[in-house]
Motif scaffolding. Structure first.
Motif, PDB file in Angstrom:
ATOM      1  N   ASN A  11       0.830  -1.203   0.000  1.00  0.00           N
ATOM      2  CA  ASN A  11       0.000   0.000   0.000  1.00  0.00           C
ATOM      3  C   ASN A  11       0.866   1.254   0.000  1.00  0.00           C
ATOM      4  OD1 ASN A  11      -1.948   1.937   0.360  1.00  0.00           O
ATOM      5  ND2 ASN A  11      -2.769   1.103   2.242  1.00  0.00           N
ATOM      6  N   LEU A  12       1.843   1.290   0.901  1.00  0.00           N
ATOM      7  CA  LEU A  12       2.725   2.451   1.007  1.00  0.00           C
ATOM      8  C   LEU A  12       3.534   2.655  -0.269  1.00  0.00           C
ATOM      9  CD1 LEU A  12       4.061   4.720   2.631  1.00  0.00           C
ATOM     10  CD2 LEU A  12       5.633   3.010   3.571  1.00  0.00           C
ATOM     11  N   GLY A  13       4.127   1.572  -0.769  1.00  0.00           N
ATOM     12  CA  GLY A  13       4.942   1.695  -1.972  1.00  0.00           C
ATOM     13  C   GLY A  13       4.148   2.156  -3.180  1.00  0.00           C
ATOM     14  N   LEU A  14       2.965   1.563  -3.368  1.00  0.00           N
ATOM     15  CA  LEU A  14       2.142   1.945  -4.515  1.00  0.00           C
ATOM     16  C   LEU A  14       1.617   3.366  -4.371  1.00  0.00           C
ATOM     17  CD1 LEU A  14       0.951   0.979  -7.175  1.00  0.00           C
ATOM     18  CD2 LEU A  14      -1.055   0.168  -5.928  1.00  0.00           C
ATOM     19  N   HIS A  15       1.288   3.749  -3.145  1.00  0.00           N
ATOM     20  CA  HIS A  15       0.803   5.110  -2.908  1.00  0.00           C
ATOM     21  C   HIS A  15       1.875   6.134  -3.281  1.00  0.00           C
ATOM     22  CE1 HIS A  15      -1.324   8.072   0.062  1.00  0.00           C
ATOM     23  NE2 HIS A  15      -1.359   8.470  -1.186  1.00  0.00           N
ATOM     24  N   LEU A  16       3.100   5.891  -2.854  1.00  0.00           N
ATOM     25  CA  LEU A  16       4.191   6.810  -3.192  1.00  0.00           C
ATOM     26  C   LEU A  16       4.425   6.863  -4.700  1.00  0.00           C
ATOM     27  CD1 LEU A  16       6.746   5.921  -0.360  1.00  0.00           C
ATOM     28  CD2 LEU A  16       5.372   7.999  -0.562  1.00  0.00           C
ATOM     29  N   PHE A  17       4.430   5.688  -5.331  1.00  0.00           N
ATOM     30  CA  PHE A  17       4.672   5.644  -6.777  1.00  0.00           C
ATOM     31  C   PHE A  17       3.564   6.357  -7.548  1.00  0.00           C
ATOM     32  CE2 PHE A  17       3.746   3.442 -10.812  1.00  0.00           C
ATOM     33  CZ  PHE A  17       4.889   3.805 -11.515  1.00  0.00           C
ATOM     34  N   LEU A  18       2.307   6.073  -7.201  1.00  0.00           N
ATOM     35  CA  LEU A  18       1.190   6.700  -7.909  1.00  0.00           C
ATOM     36  C   LEU A  18       1.143   8.204  -7.659  1.00  0.00           C
ATOM     37  CD1 LEU A  18      -1.670   4.076  -7.415  1.00  0.00           C
ATOM     38  CD2 LEU A  18      -0.396   4.574  -9.502  1.00  0.00           C
ATOM     39  N   SER A  19       1.481   8.615  -6.442  1.00  0.00           N
ATOM     40  CA  SER A  19       1.509  10.052  -6.154  1.00  0.00           C
ATOM     41  C   SER A  19       2.534  10.753  -7.029  1.00  0.00           C
ATOM     42  CB  SER A  19       1.835  10.281  -4.671  1.00  0.00           C
ATOM     43  OG  SER A  19       0.822   9.761  -3.845  1.00  0.00           O
ATOM     44  N   TRP A  20       3.713  10.150  -7.143  1.00  0.00           N
ATOM     45  CA  TRP A  20       4.752  10.720  -8.020  1.00  0.00           C
ATOM     46  C   TRP A  20       4.311  10.703  -9.476  1.00  0.00           C
ATOM     47  CZ3 TRP A  20       7.330   7.865 -11.829  1.00  0.00           C
ATOM     48  CH2 TRP A  20       8.355   8.553 -12.492  1.00  0.00           C
TER      49      TRP A  20
ATOM     50  N   GLY B  94      -2.000  17.299 -10.182  1.00  0.00           N
ATOM     51  CA  GLY B  94      -2.159  18.090  -8.970  1.00  0.00           C
ATOM     52  C   GLY B  94      -2.919  17.362  -7.871  1.00  0.00           C
ATOM     53  N   LEU B  95      -3.842  18.102  -7.236  1.00  0.00           N
ATOM     54  CA  LEU B  95      -4.596  17.545  -6.115  1.00  0.00           C
ATOM     55  C   LEU B  95      -5.429  16.336  -6.528  1.00  0.00           C
ATOM     56  CD1 LEU B  95      -5.409  17.815  -3.145  1.00  0.00           C
ATOM     57  CD2 LEU B  95      -7.217  19.394  -3.855  1.00  0.00           C
ATOM     58  N   ALA B  96      -5.973  16.377  -7.741  1.00  0.00           N
ATOM     59  CA  ALA B  96      -6.752  15.234  -8.225  1.00  0.00           C
ATOM     60  C   ALA B  96      -5.887  13.977  -8.305  1.00  0.00           C
ATOM     61  CB  ALA B  96      -7.353  15.550  -9.591  1.00  0.00           C
ATOM     62  N   GLY B  97      -4.636  14.142  -8.699  1.00  0.00           N
ATOM     63  CA  GLY B  97      -3.725  13.005  -8.755  1.00  0.00           C
ATOM     64  C   GLY B  97      -3.419  12.443  -7.384  1.00  0.00           C
ATOM     65  N   VAL B  98      -3.217  13.343  -6.415  1.00  0.00           N
ATOM     66  CA  VAL B  98      -2.949  12.900  -5.040  1.00  0.00           C
ATOM     67  C   VAL B  98      -4.134  12.117  -4.492  1.00  0.00           C
ATOM     68  CG1 VAL B  98      -2.517  13.669  -2.681  1.00  0.00           C
ATOM     69  CG2 VAL B  98      -1.355  14.793  -4.593  1.00  0.00           C
ATOM     70  N   MET B  99      -5.337  12.656  -4.685  1.00  0.00           N
ATOM     71  CA  MET B  99      -6.528  11.980  -4.172  1.00  0.00           C
ATOM     72  C   MET B  99      -6.764  10.650  -4.881  1.00  0.00           C
ATOM     73  SD  MET B  99      -7.466  13.867  -1.752  1.00  0.00           S
ATOM     74  CE  MET B  99      -8.977  12.979  -1.386  1.00  0.00           C
TER      75      MET B  99
END
Length: 245
Positions: free
Chosen positions: A10-19, A28-33
């Motif tokens: 979860n953590l790894g994918l969250h960081l990768f997708l956020s980047w 932007g914010l839509a990508g983070v969410m």
């Protein structure tokens, strides 16, 4: 262990997708969410797959008619859990919105969201605001080391509806009104909002502590044992004690 593995994924994918969504695709914010929503579903599907594909051979033998028994109680518990969580999440959101209507709202919101000031900002004004809020941060950390434990005890005991009422009373009848008075009427600004938030959480903690201390845990163990007996299955997937209440 499966929960730990899923949390790491979860953590790894969250960081990768956020980047990927914010830096590469500039969402932007839509990508983070979006990355957060996707990451939140990983534990759900991961644990379902673990159970369905043989991860729990002693407790999961496949679907049977017993899966549809007492659905009313499960739906009631699920609704209570949803209300409990929404009330808590909305509380923090409302406090952020209240902060956004203050003077120097941008600085106030930055200070509210940044704790290690000079790591995340070069603004001396924001850093000074963070330093002013540091004592409240310390008290928040102390309080948040106790409140989740008591809340977890209540949830594990099936008291979601009780916690929902406690949250409404603590947050919306105590925390928010006090925060508004301190922040807007008495002029404490963001510090007043935060003090109100802490007082609401403190009231919740005290009430949950009182409930926990007053609970007859021997009786709770007996109730849990009766539920296990009622829902236990034999090797053929049939309920062993369907008549136990």
């Amino acid at each position: 262990m499966i929960v730990t593995y899923l949390a790491m994924l979860n953590l790894g994918l969250h960081l990768f997708l956020s980047w990927l969504l914010t830096v590469q695709f500039h969402l932007g914010l839509a990508g983070v969410m979006s990355s957060m929503v996707i990451a939140y579903w990983i534990p759900v599907f991961g644990q379902l797959a673990f159970v369905f594909f043989g991860g729990c051979p002693l407790t999961w033998t496949g679907f049977s008619s017993a899966a549809f028994t007492e659905l009313g109680a499960i739906v009631k518990l699920s609704l209570s859990s949803g209300v409990m969580l929404c009330v808590e999440l909305w509380y923090n959101t409302i406090l952020v919105l209240l902060t956004g209507y203050m003077k120097n709202a941008e600085i106030a919101l930055d200070a509210l969201s940044i704790w290690l000031a000079y790591i995340f900002t070069e603004s001396k004004v924001v850093a000074d605001a963070v330093a002013e809020l540091s004592p409240l941060l310390a008290f928040s950390i102390l309080l948040n080391s106790i409140q989740p434990v008591l809340s977890g005890v209540a949830v594990g005991s099936g008291w979601q509806s009780v916690v929902a009422y406690v949250n409404v009373t603590s947050y919306y009848l105590s925390g928010i009104p006090i925060g508004v008075i301190l922040g807007y009427v008495l002029g404490f600004q963001v510090k007043g909002i935060w003090i109100g938030m802490l007082l609401g959480t403190l009231v919740q903690t005290i009430v949950l502590l009182f409930i926990t201390l007053r609970t007859d845990w021997e009786k709770q163990v007996e109730i849990a044992r009766q539920r296990l007996n009622r829902w236990s299955m034999d090797e053929n997937g049939r309920q062993q004690n369907p008549g136990i209440d």
